[in-house]
Design a protein around this motif. Sequence first.
Motif, PDB file in Angstrom:
ATOM      1  N   LEU A 199     -36.641 -72.575 -49.100  1.00 20.00           N
ATOM      2  CA  LEU A 199     -37.290 -73.064 -50.321  1.00 20.00           C
ATOM      3  C   LEU A 199     -36.314 -73.162 -51.494  1.00 20.00           C
ATOM      4  N   VAL A 200     -35.022 -72.989 -51.221  1.00 16.19           N
ATOM      5  CA  VAL A 200     -34.018 -73.052 -52.275  1.00 16.19           C
ATOM      6  C   VAL A 200     -32.966 -74.095 -51.898  1.00 16.19           C
ATOM      7  N   GLU A 201     -32.667 -74.967 -52.835  1.00 15.70           N
ATOM      8  CA  GLU A 201     -31.636 -75.991 -52.626  1.00 15.70           C
ATOM      9  C   GLU A 201     -30.565 -75.820 -53.700  1.00 15.70           C
ATOM     10  N   LEU A 202     -29.305 -75.746 -53.254  1.00 15.99           N
ATOM     11  CA  LEU A 202     -28.190 -75.542 -54.175  1.00 15.99           C
ATOM     12  C   LEU A 202     -27.371 -76.822 -54.321  1.00 15.99           C
ATOM     13  N   ASP A 203     -26.999 -77.142 -55.547  1.00 17.04           N
ATOM     14  CA  ASP A 203     -26.025 -78.199 -55.820  1.00 17.04           C
ATOM     15  C   ASP A 203     -24.817 -77.497 -56.454  1.00 17.04           C
ATOM     16  N   VAL A 204     -23.796 -77.220 -55.626  1.00 20.68           N
ATOM     17  CA  VAL A 204     -22.648 -76.428 -56.066  1.00 20.68           C
ATOM     18  C   VAL A 204     -21.526 -77.358 -56.504  1.00 20.68           C
ATOM     19  N   ARG A 205     -21.069 -77.174 -57.729  1.00 21.44           N
ATOM     20  CA  ARG A 205     -20.018 -78.046 -58.264  1.00 21.44           C
ATOM     21  C   ARG A 205     -18.874 -77.195 -58.810  1.00 21.44           C
TER      22      ARG A 205
ATOM     23  N   VAL B 234     -31.179 -75.390 -57.728  1.00 18.86           N
ATOM     24  CA  VAL B 234     -30.257 -74.619 -58.555  1.00 18.86           C
ATOM     25  C   VAL B 234     -28.946 -75.390 -58.671  1.00 18.86           C
ATOM     26  N   LEU B 235     -28.605 -75.781 -59.883  1.00 19.37           N
ATOM     27  CA  LEU B 235     -27.328 -76.456 -60.162  1.00 19.37           C
ATOM     28  C   LEU B 235     -26.306 -75.389 -60.558  1.00 19.37           C
ATOM     29  N   ILE B 236     -25.240 -75.258 -59.747  1.00 19.38           N
ATOM     30  CA  ILE B 236     -24.226 -74.228 -59.976  1.00 19.38           C
ATOM     31  C   ILE B 236     -22.933 -74.897 -60.418  1.00 19.38           C
ATOM     32  N   LEU B 237     -22.559 -74.651 -61.654  1.00 14.63           N
ATOM     33  CA  LEU B 237     -21.362 -75.238 -62.247  1.00 14.63           C
ATOM     34  C   LEU B 237     -20.307 -74.143 -62.414  1.00 14.63           C
ATOM     35  N   GLY B 238     -19.114 -74.368 -61.883  1.00 12.21           N
ATOM     36  CA  GLY B 238     -18.029 -73.401 -62.024  1.00 12.21           C
ATOM     37  C   GLY B 238     -16.806 -74.072 -62.624  1.00 12.21           C
ATOM     38  N   ALA B 239     -16.181 -73.436 -63.628  1.00  8.95           N
ATOM     39  CA  ALA B 239     -15.020 -74.032 -64.284  1.00  8.95           C
ATOM     40  C   ALA B 239     -14.002 -72.950 -64.610  1.00  8.95           C
ATOM     41  N   SER B 240     -12.782 -73.101 -64.074  1.00  9.32           N
ATOM     42  CA  SER B 240     -11.680 -72.196 -64.407  1.00  9.32           C
ATOM     43  C   SER B 240     -10.387 -72.965 -64.171  1.00  9.32           C
ATOM     44  N   SER B 241      -9.955 -73.687 -65.189  1.00 10.48           N
ATOM     45  CA  SER B 241      -8.858 -74.641 -65.007  1.00 10.48           C
ATOM     46  C   SER B 241      -7.475 -74.023 -65.162  1.00 10.48           C
TER      47      SER B 241
ATOM     48  N   ARG C   3     -31.996 -82.843 -61.175  1.00 10.47           N
ATOM     49  CA  ARG C   3     -33.183 -82.324 -61.872  1.00 10.47           C
ATOM     50  C   ARG C   3     -33.416 -80.840 -61.531  1.00 10.47           C
ATOM     51  N   PRO C   4     -32.468 -79.984 -61.885  1.00  9.63           N
ATOM     52  CA  PRO C   4     -32.536 -78.585 -61.448  1.00  9.63           C
ATOM     53  C   PRO C   4     -33.620 -77.788 -62.181  1.00  9.63           C
ATOM     54  N   HIS C   5     -34.175 -76.821 -61.477  1.00 10.54           N
ATOM     55  CA  HIS C   5     -35.031 -75.839 -62.124  1.00 10.54           C
ATOM     56  C   HIS C   5     -34.188 -74.750 -62.785  1.00 10.54           C
ATOM     57  N   VAL C   6     -32.999 -74.504 -62.216  1.00 13.99           N
ATOM     58  CA  VAL C   6     -32.094 -73.480 -62.731  1.00 13.99           C
ATOM     59  C   VAL C   6     -30.708 -74.108 -62.929  1.00 13.99           C
ATOM     60  N   VAL C   7     -30.115 -73.870 -64.090  1.00 13.09           N
ATOM     61  CA  VAL C   7     -28.732 -74.280 -64.363  1.00 13.09           C
ATOM     62  C   VAL C   7     -27.898 -73.007 -64.478  1.00 13.09           C
ATOM     63  N   HIS C   8     -26.908 -72.879 -63.601  1.00 15.89           N
ATOM     64  CA  HIS C   8     -26.037 -71.699 -63.569  1.00 15.89           C
ATOM     65  C   HIS C   8     -24.618 -72.143 -63.928  1.00 15.89           C
ATOM     66  N   PHE C   9     -24.026 -71.467 -64.931  1.00 19.87           N
ATOM     67  CA  PHE C   9     -22.642 -71.766 -65.311  1.00 19.87           C
ATOM     68  C   PHE C   9     -21.804 -70.493 -65.185  1.00 19.87           C
ATOM     69  N   SER C  10     -20.646 -70.620 -64.550  1.00 25.54           N
ATOM     70  CA  SER C  10     -19.680 -69.513 -64.500  1.00 25.54           C
ATOM     71  C   SER C  10     -18.329 -70.059 -64.941  1.00 25.54           C
ATOM     72  N   GLY C  11     -17.712 -69.350 -65.880  1.00 23.60           N
ATOM     73  CA  GLY C  11     -16.435 -69.801 -66.426  1.00 23.60           C
ATOM     74  C   GLY C  11     -16.144 -69.050 -67.711  1.00 23.60           C
TER      75      GLY C  11
ATOM     76  N   PRO D 203     -36.805 -80.668 -67.907  1.00 25.30           N
ATOM     77  CA  PRO D 203     -35.861 -79.628 -68.338  1.00 25.30           C
ATOM     78  C   PRO D 203     -35.918 -78.409 -67.419  1.00 25.30           C
ATOM     79  N   PRO D 204     -34.835 -77.665 -67.316  1.00 29.37           N
ATOM     80  CA  PRO D 204     -34.802 -76.505 -66.416  1.00 29.37           C
ATOM     81  C   PRO D 204     -35.693 -75.372 -66.928  1.00 29.37           C
ATOM     82  N   LEU D 205     -36.090 -74.522 -65.991  1.00 31.99           N
ATOM     83  CA  LEU D 205     -36.875 -73.344 -66.348  1.00 31.99           C
ATOM     84  C   LEU D 205     -35.987 -72.170 -66.740  1.00 31.99           C
ATOM     85  N   LEU D 206     -34.753 -72.168 -66.245  1.00 34.41           N
ATOM     86  CA  LEU D 206     -33.857 -71.047 -66.486  1.00 34.41           C
ATOM     87  C   LEU D 206     -32.423 -71.555 -66.615  1.00 34.41           C
TER      88      LEU D 206
END
Length: 357
Positions: free
Chosen positions: A192-198, A157-164, A214-222, A259-262
Motif C-alpha cells: 500500500l506504499v509507493e515510493l518515488d526516490v530521487r 511518498v516522494l523522497i528527495l535527497g541532495a548532497s552535492s 502527486r505525493p501524499h508525503v514529501v520527504h527531503f534529506s540534505g 497538496p501533500p498531507l505530510l
Amino acid sequence: MSANLYRRQLERKRQQRIDAEKKAGECRSKETEKRTAAARARTAASKAKSVTTARSKLREAKRREGEAAKAGKDAARWQGRASGYSKQETDLQAKLAKAEQGEQDKAERLRQREQKKAERQRAAEDRALQSRMDHTEAIVNNAVRELRAPKVEKLRVLILGASSESGDRALRVGREQKRIRLAVESALHRELVELDVRPSATTSDLLDGITKFRPHVVHFSGHSDDDLIEFEDELDDFHQGVVVTARAFASAVKATDDPPLLVLLNSCNSAAQIDRLIDRQVTPFAIGMADEIQDGDAITYAAQFYAAMANGQSIKSAHLSAQAALELAGLSGAELPTLAHADDVDPAHTILVKPAQ
C-alpha cells in the motif's frame, strides 16, 4: 570520556606524583645520612691507633657508601616516576579542559534547543488563540478537516535527497533512501506504499515530483537551516548546491491541486520552517529537526518512521516510534525531530496507510 572521569584520573595521578616525590625525598635524605656515616667512619679509621680498628672502620665506611649509592639510585628512580606522573598530569589537565569545554558547548546547545522549543511553543499558543478567535464555531463543534485520505489508493511518498559537496558537508542520502525502501518493503502493508526516490534531487525534481507523482508525503534529506534548503544542480562533479528559500520551497510544494498531507524535512535546523508550512496551509502535518542532526541519527529516524507508517500506525505513533529507535540505538538526537500540525487535525488519529475493510 566525561569530565568527571578525567577529574578522578587527574586526582589519582596527582597523588601518585606526590607520593613518588615524597619517596624520592626520603631516599635522598637516606643517601645523605649514609654518606655522612661513611665519612665519619673514614675519619675514625684515619685516627685509629690499631690496625684492626682502622680496618673495621673502613669496612663500615664502604658499607655505608654502598647503602648511600643504593639510596641515590632509589631516589633517581622515584624522581623519574614523579616526572612521568607529572607529564601524565599535564596531558590529563588538557583532556579535562577539552572535556569541560565540550560539556559546556553541549549544555549551551541544549539551552538553545530548549529556547527554540519554548519559542515554538509560544508561537503555537499564539496561533491557537488566534485560531479560536477566527474559527470559534469550528472549534466549538470540534470540526476536523476532511483530509485526502489514501484509503482507496497507495500512499505515495516522494523522497528527495541532495548532497552535492564532498568532504565534511557530504551526507549519506543514498544510504538513507536505501534504509527507507528496505523498511517499507519489510512492513505489514508494504503493497500500500509507493515510493518515488530521487537522489541528487534538483529543483526540477521537486516540481516534477509534486505535479506528476502527486505525493501524499514529501520527504527531503540534505542541507538546510532556519530559512534555506539546498538542492543539487545538473552537474556530474561535486559542486555547491542550489540554495532556495523556505518560502520558495513551500510555494513549490503547494503548487498542485492535490497538496501533500505530510512534509518531512530530515535536515539540520529545519524545525524553524515547519510552522510556516502549516500556517501557509501547504500541509496539515510537518516534521523538522530542532538543531543539527548527525547522519546516522537522521537515517535511523527516517527508516523507523516509514516502517511504522507502513505498519498502519498513526503519524504521531510513527514519530514516537522513530524517536524511540534513536534512544534504543544509544544515539543522541532523539529530541531533535519535531512534529507540528494544524489546529484542526489530530496526528494521533491520522493513519495514512490503511488496508481496505
